[in-house]
Scaffold this motif. Structure first.
Motif, mmCIF file in Angstrom:
data_model
loop_
_atom_site.group_PDB
_atom_site.id
_atom_site.type_symbol
_atom_site.label_atom_id
_atom_site.label_comp_id
_atom_site.label_asym_id
_atom_site.label_seq_id
_atom_site.Cartn_x
_atom_site.Cartn_y
_atom_site.Cartn_z
ATOM 1 N N SER A 22 0.745 -1.260 0.168
ATOM 2 C CA SER A 22 0.088 0.100 -0.060
ATOM 3 C C SER A 22 0.725 1.162 0.116
ATOM 4 C CB SER A 22 -0.880 0.282 1.065
ATOM 5 O OG SER A 22 -0.418 0.061 2.320
ATOM 6 N N GLN A 23 1.885 1.483 0.723
ATOM 7 C CA GLN A 23 2.696 2.560 0.746
ATOM 8 C C GLN A 23 4.083 2.522 0.134
ATOM 9 O OE1 GLN A 23 1.282 5.482 1.941
ATOM 10 N NE2 GLN A 23 -0.434 4.192 2.176
ATOM 11 N N ALA A 24 4.252 1.618 -1.214
ATOM 12 C CA ALA A 24 5.473 1.377 -1.520
ATOM 13 C C ALA A 24 6.054 2.438 -2.373
ATOM 14 C CB ALA A 24 5.068 0.313 -2.698
ATOM 15 N N CYS A 25 7.371 2.766 -2.250
ATOM 16 C CA CYS A 25 7.960 3.818 -2.992
ATOM 17 C C CYS A 25 8.934 2.910 -4.158
ATOM 18 C CB CYS A 25 9.013 4.476 -1.986
ATOM 19 S SG CYS A 25 8.053 5.283 -0.564
ATOM 20 N N SER A 26 9.048 1.907 -4.089
ATOM 21 C CA SER A 26 9.712 1.302 -5.338
ATOM 22 C C SER A 26 9.000 -0.331 -5.518
ATOM 23 C CB SER A 26 11.138 0.879 -4.936
ATOM 24 O OG SER A 26 11.198 -0.152 -3.693
#
Length: 106
Positions: free
Chosen positions: A88-92
């Motif tokens: 849900s809060q992935a940056c990569s």
């Protein structure tokens, strides 16, 4: 094509839990569990940016699957009825996963 549900709200292709790409790639060539897979099509949504894809997000997508040990992988294509991409809060892409992955290994 499998039904694709995506909880990765930080991806620029996510529109209300659907993907606006016609096809995605699931990575994890040597994966033996879901946490070792990833959505390699993930692109982080930066402030004020939106997908450059003009199509509407739909419930199904072609899935090019590199997770060769997955029981749903047949000739690098996903044949599950439904899959869920999570992170849900992935940056990569490394922070995403195919939660439907099921090891077909012996």
């Amino acid at each position: 094509m499998p039904e694709l549900k995506c909880t990765v709200q930080t991806c620029m292709h996510n529109k209300d839990f659907y993907c606006d790409l016609n096809a995605i790639t699931v990575g994890g060539k040597s994966a033996r569990k879901a946490a070792e897979t990833s959505c390699d099509s993930f692109e982080e949504r930066k402030s004020g940016t939106y997908s450059n894809v003009t199509g509407e997000a739909g419930p199904t997508s072609k899935i090019d699957c590199k997770a060769t040990e997955c029981q749903y992988n047949k000739e690098c294509q996903c044949h599950a009825g439904k899959i869920s991409v999570e992170g849900s809060q992935a940056c990569s892409c490394d922070e995403t996963e195919c939660a439907t992955f099921s090891c077909g290994c012996a």
